[in-house]
Design a protein around this motif. Structure first.
Motif, PDB file in Angstrom:
ATOM      1  N   ARG A  15      41.364 -26.556  21.838  1.00 48.55           N
ATOM      2  CA  ARG A  15      41.784 -25.486  20.943  1.00 48.55           C
ATOM      3  C   ARG A  15      43.290 -25.432  20.796  1.00 48.55           C
ATOM      4  NH1 ARG A  15      38.512 -19.992  21.655  1.00 48.55           N
ATOM      5  NH2 ARG A  15      40.167 -19.387  20.238  1.00 48.55           N
ATOM      6  N   ILE A  55      29.625 -29.665  27.628  1.00 48.61           N
ATOM      7  CA  ILE A  55      29.643 -28.517  26.710  1.00 48.61           C
ATOM      8  C   ILE A  55      30.381 -28.905  25.431  1.00 48.61           C
ATOM      9  CG2 ILE A  55      30.490 -26.172  26.404  1.00 48.61           C
ATOM     10  CD1 ILE A  55      28.649 -25.949  28.601  1.00 48.61           C
ATOM     11  N   LEU A  56      31.552 -29.467  25.622  1.00 50.73           N
ATOM     12  CA  LEU A  56      32.344 -29.854  24.462  1.00 50.73           C
ATOM     13  C   LEU A  56      31.614 -30.899  23.622  1.00 50.73           C
ATOM     14  CD1 LEU A  56      34.685 -28.445  26.068  1.00 50.73           C
ATOM     15  CD2 LEU A  56      36.176 -30.098  24.990  1.00 50.73           C
ATOM     16  N   VAL A 113      34.582 -26.269  20.577  1.00 49.60           N
ATOM     17  CA  VAL A 113      33.945 -25.158  21.280  1.00 49.60           C
ATOM     18  C   VAL A 113      34.945 -24.018  21.436  1.00 49.60           C
ATOM     19  CG1 VAL A 113      32.898 -24.462  23.456  1.00 49.60           C
ATOM     20  CG2 VAL A 113      32.407 -26.717  22.509  1.00 49.60           C
ATOM     21  N   THR A 114      34.507 -22.828  21.059  1.00 47.67           N
ATOM     22  CA  THR A 114      35.405 -21.681  21.207  1.00 47.67           C
ATOM     23  C   THR A 114      34.941 -20.775  22.337  1.00 47.67           C
ATOM     24  OG1 THR A 114      34.132 -20.504  19.543  1.00 47.67           O
ATOM     25  CG2 THR A 114      36.123 -21.638  18.803  1.00 47.67           C
ATOM     26  N   SER A 115      33.672 -20.895  22.715  1.00 49.47           N
ATOM     27  CA  SER A 115      33.173 -20.085  23.820  1.00 49.47           C
ATOM     28  C   SER A 115      31.820 -20.645  24.233  1.00 49.47           C
ATOM     29  CB  SER A 115      33.094 -18.628  23.361  1.00 49.47           C
ATOM     30  OG  SER A 115      31.878 -18.045  23.707  1.00 49.47           O
ATOM     31  N   PHE A 116      31.516 -20.521  25.484  1.00 47.02           N
ATOM     32  CA  PHE A 116      30.210 -21.018  25.930  1.00 47.02           C
ATOM     33  C   PHE A 116      29.732 -20.228  27.131  1.00 47.02           C
ATOM     34  CE2 PHE A 116      33.290 -23.276  28.521  1.00 47.02           C
ATOM     35  CZ  PHE A 116      32.713 -23.298  29.782  1.00 47.02           C
ATOM     36  N   GLN A 117      28.434 -20.212  27.324  1.00 45.70           N
ATOM     37  CA  GLN A 117      27.850 -19.608  28.513  1.00 45.70           C
ATOM     38  C   GLN A 117      26.675 -20.467  28.939  1.00 45.70           C
ATOM     39  OE1 GLN A 117      28.489 -16.950  30.504  1.00 45.70           O
ATOM     40  NE2 GLN A 117      30.355 -16.357  29.406  1.00 45.70           N
ATOM     41  N   MET A 118      26.466 -20.541  30.246  1.00 44.36           N
ATOM     42  CA  MET A 118      25.310 -21.281  30.754  1.00 44.36           C
ATOM     43  C   MET A 118      24.499 -20.345  31.624  1.00 44.36           C
ATOM     44  SD  MET A 118      27.449 -24.596  31.880  1.00 44.36           S
ATOM     45  CE  MET A 118      26.145 -25.668  32.455  1.00 44.36           C
ATOM     46  N   ARG A 158      34.312 -10.447  26.651  1.00 42.01           N
ATOM     47  CA  ARG A 158      34.190 -10.424  25.199  1.00 42.01           C
ATOM     48  C   ARG A 158      35.277  -9.566  24.555  1.00 42.01           C
ATOM     49  NH1 ARG A 158      28.245  -9.362  23.261  1.00 42.01           N
ATOM     50  NH2 ARG A 158      27.672 -10.589  25.060  1.00 42.01           N
ATOM     51  N   ARG A 218      25.445 -13.630  25.307  1.00 44.50           N
ATOM     52  CA  ARG A 218      26.563 -13.648  26.239  1.00 44.50           C
ATOM     53  C   ARG A 218      27.710 -14.500  25.706  1.00 44.50           C
ATOM     54  NH1 ARG A 218      25.235 -14.724  32.599  1.00 44.50           N
ATOM     55  NH2 ARG A 218      24.029 -12.812  32.545  1.00 44.50           N
ATOM     56  N   SER A 219      27.357 -15.576  25.009  1.00 43.99           N
ATOM     57  CA  SER A 219      28.414 -16.473  24.523  1.00 43.99           C
ATOM     58  C   SER A 219      29.017 -15.962  23.216  1.00 43.99           C
ATOM     59  CB  SER A 219      27.853 -17.884  24.316  1.00 43.99           C
ATOM     60  OG  SER A 219      27.069 -17.938  23.143  1.00 43.99           O
ATOM     61  N   GLY A 220      28.434 -14.897  22.672  1.00 44.40           N
ATOM     62  CA  GLY A 220      29.017 -14.331  21.452  1.00 44.40           C
ATOM     63  C   GLY A 220      28.030 -14.156  20.295  1.00 44.40           C
TER      64      GLY A 220
END
Lengths: 441, 402, 464
Positions: free
Chosen positions: A419, C247-248, C283-288, A377, C370-372
């Motif tokens: 992106r 995800i996308l 998608v700028t960020s992801f968590q699984m 992060r 976690r993903s933001g």
């Protein structure tokens, strides 16, 4: 590096060096050579070399077992013998290998240690590991405590503490085992060769700043750091290897060639990544291909710096042997505190002009893994570059879920792609609600 | 056979309730009250196992032992920073800190316990850059002139940094006084441990646990007072002896077992005559001697010497040349225990890596043992109770050689 | 009409979305995923294309001068069409079953008993179908397998009770037959089915409807690009160039559905995803969730099994809680143990269930963190969003942790988000001049569904 690609000169040399080393080890007992088991981080290879002691590195054996698909069985053997499923699989792999006759990477039986040299305590598990080996082998053990760089620097107190331990504890123990006194001139000679090899290695690493990068600084990188991390630093042979390697890389640059991958040179460098965390060894090439086949090249990695931050200026020095060895042990990547690690990664992302960064978080290695989600992060915040994150393990095949990991790697690279450069169809409000029709079988 | 201590008319009940309340004070209201009563003084948190509390007291600060969040904290942000294979205590500690529960602390000391706590110290620096925090590298080389010297410098650094942030300057006299206070407390805890060993039905392990834990966030002198009060009453409790199995419980030195886990073990027929929970309160075996006669060793040297020479064997302490497990066997014999229970937090590297070595030593010595794992927020004990019950039955029936 | 197709092959259902060239949704289809992924994809796509045909019909109706007068009839036509599809499928099942019976050596002895029993069940199912489809009563499921299975189970039980045929062999016969039917792709003849469906509409409206159908049938449906996505741990039967990460696709789909979306939580059967998207839906960020299944749909499935309840019963039961008990075990295995222990201690089932729901949502909150974290607006998708207790807990936790100002979007149709995102990517590809073609098995050799030939269709109806 790969089955179907012609080997470079340096690769041939490295292979020969390793074969010779294990050959020497297999004859050690009959030739009266003494064997020291020790670790990669903080290793005191020059001291061992100057005293004609032969190093065995249990970590390297474990990772080799992983690459040879032996680790799963070894780990099970250790767990059956009472080792917890929760703990480091390097340790369990080593214990399992021991219980299976202690046959090393080349298939020859490894000699028992004459001394256990615990050269680094920045990983707590190392202390436990050698306590376990101490219970198995009836040989002396000597420990070098390496304080943590908790405030982001090596203080004079730390340096003195480590240097004094080397001088007053480690050297006497090594001399005892070797049966002779340390010749400081020989040690200086070794340190000179080390510094030379280190100069060339830095040039190899930094070649990745070029576009396209002529090397993969992670998957390829672990092959390049092999000799300098393990038993060969301080030898003329290792210095020659790095000279040859540097020249080969320079040729690649001149030819405008991309990084070598398991399938040959990278045709088109689409993404440049920085990677944090050790690789997985049981599915090493599978993992590599998840990146290389999508056109992703790793331009810098922190794992290749666990054996020394040479690109940040560190060199072994014949002028201050013990102090420079102390600085070496204190300067391992994992001995840096988290803020320093974030700073270094940030620097790599910027200096190597990376498009993003990726973290392979391994279950076994808490000194690497704890805090990586925060690092992720923090780095995204500081660099604006997207980070990817997966979990796997060093040598436990149960912790490498290939499809799962591939899914995440691809999602990450596609995210990067979207992106970086893709125009998109804009959203257009709410869709019309439609009945579900048709032939559901 | 009822194994519950009757609380009806139990003279110790109010003290135990007070201790329980202190543990449940997760937002550190007690610390806030202490700070209000001591304007300008600092409160310094420290993670488990060992931090030299006398050093903190000597500079006028309040040491506050941090034992995670127990089983009553919802973990959201804590989990977001830690992978599934990491123990629970850093999760709850982060959760509490981000939720403001630790705001009363002016700083935190992270002693060298394991890689998780070590890296947590760096996370702290990233998450709370405005707060003071320090990683305390304890020596693994126990030579006074090597590891000891380094440790002494570490302690001076801590005192110096805290002084810069408003604590008093460290003086030999103040430290000597703080050490004396600590020794008093240690003596009281030792007495409590002795009752547990001699008459476990009079003070159960879970009760001793509460009374020791009650000292987590108060000065040593106050804790001693509390312990003395309890010790004075303990003899008057109306209880009777039970036919339980005497066990040593080991592996719980950092992330704490839920108190209900201790009670479950007691219900299953185990008298825990020694354990390493809250080990930090008694890491130093015996009292800390001021060795002024030995060529001008200072009070700070006394702390260093005690750590090097009287430190309890724990999985976080490197045992190279001594025999692994010898100290555990010694403990079993001294306390008259009949078996050992390994109770480690899930994913606790030091405890779980230590365990096979200790088991090997116990097997050689013919001491029976069993093991299980827990998390600080484990809420079901059925399996553990059954396992401990079977263990105590087997020890009772077949004795040491089982 | 030129259009693009997105297919999402999930662990339990496979979804397809059709967009027109302007990005407007014109068709959607769903089917149960099965052992043969290719068939599942082909069937979902077929459904979506048929649904697209109805979109064309609806457009034609709206444009027709008398369109308004047949608005209600159009709805009936859809129902009738579905009925025709069902009957078609039932015929296929019937043929397969009887063929199987003739072929099977092991059931030779029973043949004379099984055949009339099976025929009786099939006949009754056929007879009851119009009421089931044309009425207003909701069906339990839209999947042929579910409907046929329910009918056959009931019929077989009855036969066994009467003593006319043994239960197990009868069900065994059905199971073998449905397996074959499910793994075959049979291209529906839309025109014929449509004509037949029209015949079921009251005669007064039939002519006007015919005109609308004739108008709408002229237009071919031309699929010009395709993207597939899906449950990542399985191999998708698509060419690589046509695959986009789930995800996308989920992120983009959710953003398309609710334009303000910046954070997406998707809780599916096998995993939980926290996704952040930008103002374009990228998608700028992801968590699984990591290796362990804690906090995904399977956890609830496990609990339901533990209590002998259906998955859909958990939420309503938990809503009857008096208080939310604290359940600490997020581990699927331990949660079962904790549940048993708590129930044995006499704690109310509803209260424990409420605690379990809270526990799963706490895990989900961690993954989002976690993903933001959560940025307004927040969209919740996936199978679990149909569970009322889960959404209640989520709303509560979002308010506690991110304030009550966050807009929370929950759409019961959110199951289509992945396919929608995939279709949008297919459209991107068209605009970039590199459309991916449909795999042959999905497209049945041609990407163009031709205009409907009404005359020959009429002939078919007559013959029938």
């Amino acid at each position: 590096m790969s089955e179907n690609v012609e080997k470079d000169r340096s690769q041939v040399r490295q292979k020969q060096m390793i074969a010779n080393h294990f050959e020497r080890l297999s004859r050690a007992k009959e030739e009266g050579k003494k064997v020291v088991y020790t670790f990669v981080p903080g290793n005191l290879t020059e001291l061992l070399g100057a005293l004609d002691l032969l190093p065995v590195l249990p970590e390297i054996n474990a990772l080799q077992s992983g690459m040879r698909k032996k680790s799963g069985g070894y780990i099970s053997a250790a767990e059956k013998a009472g080792h917890s499923e929760d703990v480091c699989t390097y340790v369990k792999c080593d214990v399992g290998m021991l219980k299976n006759g202690n046959f090393g990477p080349t298939g020859t039986k490894l000699p028992e240690p004459d001394l256990l040299l615990l050269s680094y305590t920045g990983c707590f598990t190392f202390m436990k590991w050698f306590e376990i080996l101490k219970q198995e082998y009836k040989c002396p053990i000597v420990m070098l405590q390496v304080p943590y760089q908790s405030e982001g620097e090596i203080t004079e107190e730390m340096r003195q503490y480590v240097a004094e331990q080397i001088r007053d504890v480690v050297v006497p123990a090594l001399e005892q085992t070797a049966g002779k006194k340390l010749d400081m001139e020989r040690l200086r000679e070794q340190l000179r060769w080390s510094a030379k090899a280190e100069d060339d290695l830095v040039k190899v690493w930094e070649s990745a700043k070029k576009r396209p990068s002529p090397i993969d600084g992670y998957f390829g990188g672990v092959h390049y750091v092999g000799p300098i991390f393990s038993s060969f630093r301080g030898s003329e042979e290792a210095a020659l290897y790095y000279k040859e390697l540097r020249e080969e890389i320079e040729e690649r640059v001149a030819r405008g060639e991309g990084a070598m991958t398991p399938d040959g040179p990278q045709a088109k460098e689409k993404y440049r990544l920085v990677v944090e965390g050790p690789p997985n060894w049981t599915s090493f090439n599978d993992f590599w291909r998840m990146f290389s086949r999508e056109g992703a090249t790793v331009v810098a990695s922190t794992y290749t710096r666990v054996g020394g931050l040479y690109d940040q200026g560190y060199r072994h020095s014949p002028d201050k042997p013990f102090e420079s060895m102390a600085d070496y042990a204190l300067g391992c990547y994992t001995n840096l505190n988290l803020p320093s690690r974030v700073n270094l990664l940030e620097k790599y992302i910027k200096e190597y002009d990376a498009d993003g960064f990726f973290i392979n978080s391994v279950k076994s290695c808490n000194s690497f893994s704890v805090g990586q989600l925060l690092m992720l992060r923090e780095l995204e915040k500081r660099t604006g570059k997207p980070g990817g994150f997966i979990e796997s393990d060093l040598v436990d095949p149960r912790y490498f879920g290939k499809a799962n990991i591939e899914n995440r790697v691809q999602s990450y690279l596609q995210m990067l792609d979207a992106r970086m450069n893709r125009p998109l169809v804009p959203g257009e409000g709410l869709p019309v609600a439609l009945p579900v029709l048709g032939r559901a079988p | 056979m009822s194994q519950e201590v009757t609380t009806l008319g139990d003279p110790a009940a109010p003290l135990l309730a007070r201790a329980q309340a202190a543990i449940e004070d997760r937002s550190l209201n007690g610390v806030k009250a202490w700070k209000a009563a001591n304007p300008g003084a600092l409160a310094i948190g420290h993670m488990p196992i060992y931090t030299p509390r006398p050093l903190i007291e000597a500079i006028g600060a309040l040491p506050v032992a941090m034992f995670g969040g127990g089983d009553q904290v919802d973990i959201i942000r804590g989990d977001s920073y830690f992978q599934s294979y990491i123990c629970h205590i850093p999760r709850s500690t982060i959760e509490l800190a981000l939720g403001g529960d630790l705001d009363a602390l002016d700083g935190v000391v992270f002693p060298a316990i394991c890689d998780v706590i070590r890296n947590l110290s760096g996370m702290w620096k990233l998450l709370f850059p405005e707060k003071w925090s320090a990683y305390l590298d304890v020596p693994q080389n126990f030579d006074r002139n090597l590891g000891g010297k380094f440790y002494g410098l570490e302690l001076r650094r801590l005192a110096r940094e805290l002084h810069q942030r408003g604590a008093k300057e460290l003086t030999d006299d103040a430290l000597a006084q703080a050490i004396a206070d600590e020794n008093e407390r240690r003596a009281a805890i030792a007495e409590l441990d002795l009752i547990r060993q001699k008459e476990p039905w009079r003070v159960r392990a879970s009760e001793a646990y509460l009374m020791v834990r009650a000292g987590a966030a108060i000065p040593a002198r106050e804790h001693t007072k509390l312990l003395r009060e309890f010790l004075g009453i303990a003899g008057d409790r109306k209880t009777r002896a039970y036919d339980n199995v005497r066990v040593v419980m080991i592996g719980s030195f950092c992330e704490q077992p839920p108190i209900d886990l201790l009670r479950a073990l007691e219900k299953a027929g185990c008298d825990i005559v020694w354990d390493d929970a809250q080990l930090g309160m008694r890491t130093i075996e015996g009292s800390i001697e001021l060795r002024t006669s030995e060529g001008g060793r200072s009070a700070l040297d006394a702390l260093v010497d005690a750590y090097c020479e009287q430190g309890a064997a724990t999985a976080s302490r490197y045992i190279g040349n001594e025999v692994k497990g010898a100290s555990l066997i010694d403990r079993v014999q001294k306390t008259g225990a009949e078996g050992v229970i390994f109770a480690a937090a899930s994913f606790c590297d030091p405890a779980l890596l230590d365990q096979p070595m200790l088991e090997t030593a116990l097997n050689v010595a013919g001491i029976p043992h069993t093991s299980f794992k827990y998390a600080e927020n484990t809420a079901q004990f059925q399996v553990i109770r059954e396992q401990a019950g079977a263990f105590s039955d087997s020890v009772r029936l077949f004795g040491g050689g089982a | 009409m030129r259009c693009v197709v997105g297919i999402d092959l999930g662990s339990t259902t496979t979804k397809a979305i059709v967009l027109d060239e302007h990005g407007k949704i014109v068709g959607q289809g769903i089917t149960n995923s099965r052992s043969n992924y290719e068939v599942a994809c082909a069937v979902a796509r077929e459904e979506a294309v048929t649904s697209t045909r109805f979109s064309l019909l609806e457009r034609a109706r709206a444009a027709h001068p008398d369109g308004e007068s047949v608005k209600a009839d159009m709805k009936e036509l859809q129902k009738a069409f579905r009925l025709e599809l069902f009957l078609e499928e039932l015929k296929e099942l019937s043929d397969t079953m009887l063929r199987e019976l003739d072929r099977s050596l092991t059931q030779r002895a029973l043949r004379s008993v099984l055949r009339p029993a099976a025929e009786k069940i099939l006949e009754r199912t056929r007879d009851q179908a119009p009421a089931q489809f044309l009425g207003d009563a909701p069906r339990r499921s839209d999947f042929f397998r579910d409907l046929a299975s329910a009918a056959f189970n009931a019929g077989a039980e009855e036969a066994a009770k009467e003593g006319s045929a043994p239960f197990e062999p009868l069900i065994g016969l059905f199971d073998r037959a449905i397996l074959q039917v499910e793994t075959r792709v049979v291209k529906a003849d839309t025109s014929t089915l449509l004509r037949r469906a029209v015949q079921r509409i009251p005669a007064a409206s039939r002519d006007k409807l015919d005109a609308v159908v004739a108008e709408a049938s002229k237009e071919p449906i031309d699929e010009i690009s395709f993207t597939g996505t899906g449950y990542g741990r399985q191999t998708l039967p698509f060419p690589k160039s046509a695959i986009r990460s789930e995800i996308l696709c989920h992120g983009r789909g959710a953003h398309r559905r609710f334009n303000g979306t910046r954070t997406v939580l998707d809780i599916g059967g096998q995993d939980t995803k926290g996704i952040q998207v930008d103002d374009r839906g990228v998608v700028t960020s992801f968590q699984m969730n990591d290796r362990c299944a804690a906090g995904c749909g399977r956890y609830l499935g496990y609990i339901a099994d533990e209590l002998g309840l259906g998955l859909h019963e958990l939420g309503p039961l938990a809503m009857q809680h008096k208080r939310v008990l604290k359940v600490n075990s997020t581990c699927t295995v331990f949660a079962g143990a904790e549940l048993r222990e708590r129930l044995s201690l006499g704690q109310r089932r509803e209260d424990v269930l409420a605690g379990l729901h809270r526990s799963i949502m706490l895990r989900a909150m961690s993954i989002i963190a976690r993903s933001g974290g959560i940025t307004d607006e927040f969209t919740f998708t996936g199978g679990v969003c149909k569970n009322e207790m889960a959404t209640t807990m989520l709303r509560q936790l979002v308010a506690e942790n991110y304030g009550s100002q966050i807009t929370i979007n929950i759409d019961p149709d959110s199951i289509y988000m992945g396919a929608l995102g995939a279709a949008l990517f297919a459209l991107d590809d068209v605009r970039e001049g590199r459309p991916a073609m449909l795999p042959a098995f999905v497209a049945n050799a041609a990407n163009i569904t031709p205009p409907i030939d009404l005359e020959s269709a009429a002939a078919c109806v007559t013959e029938h």
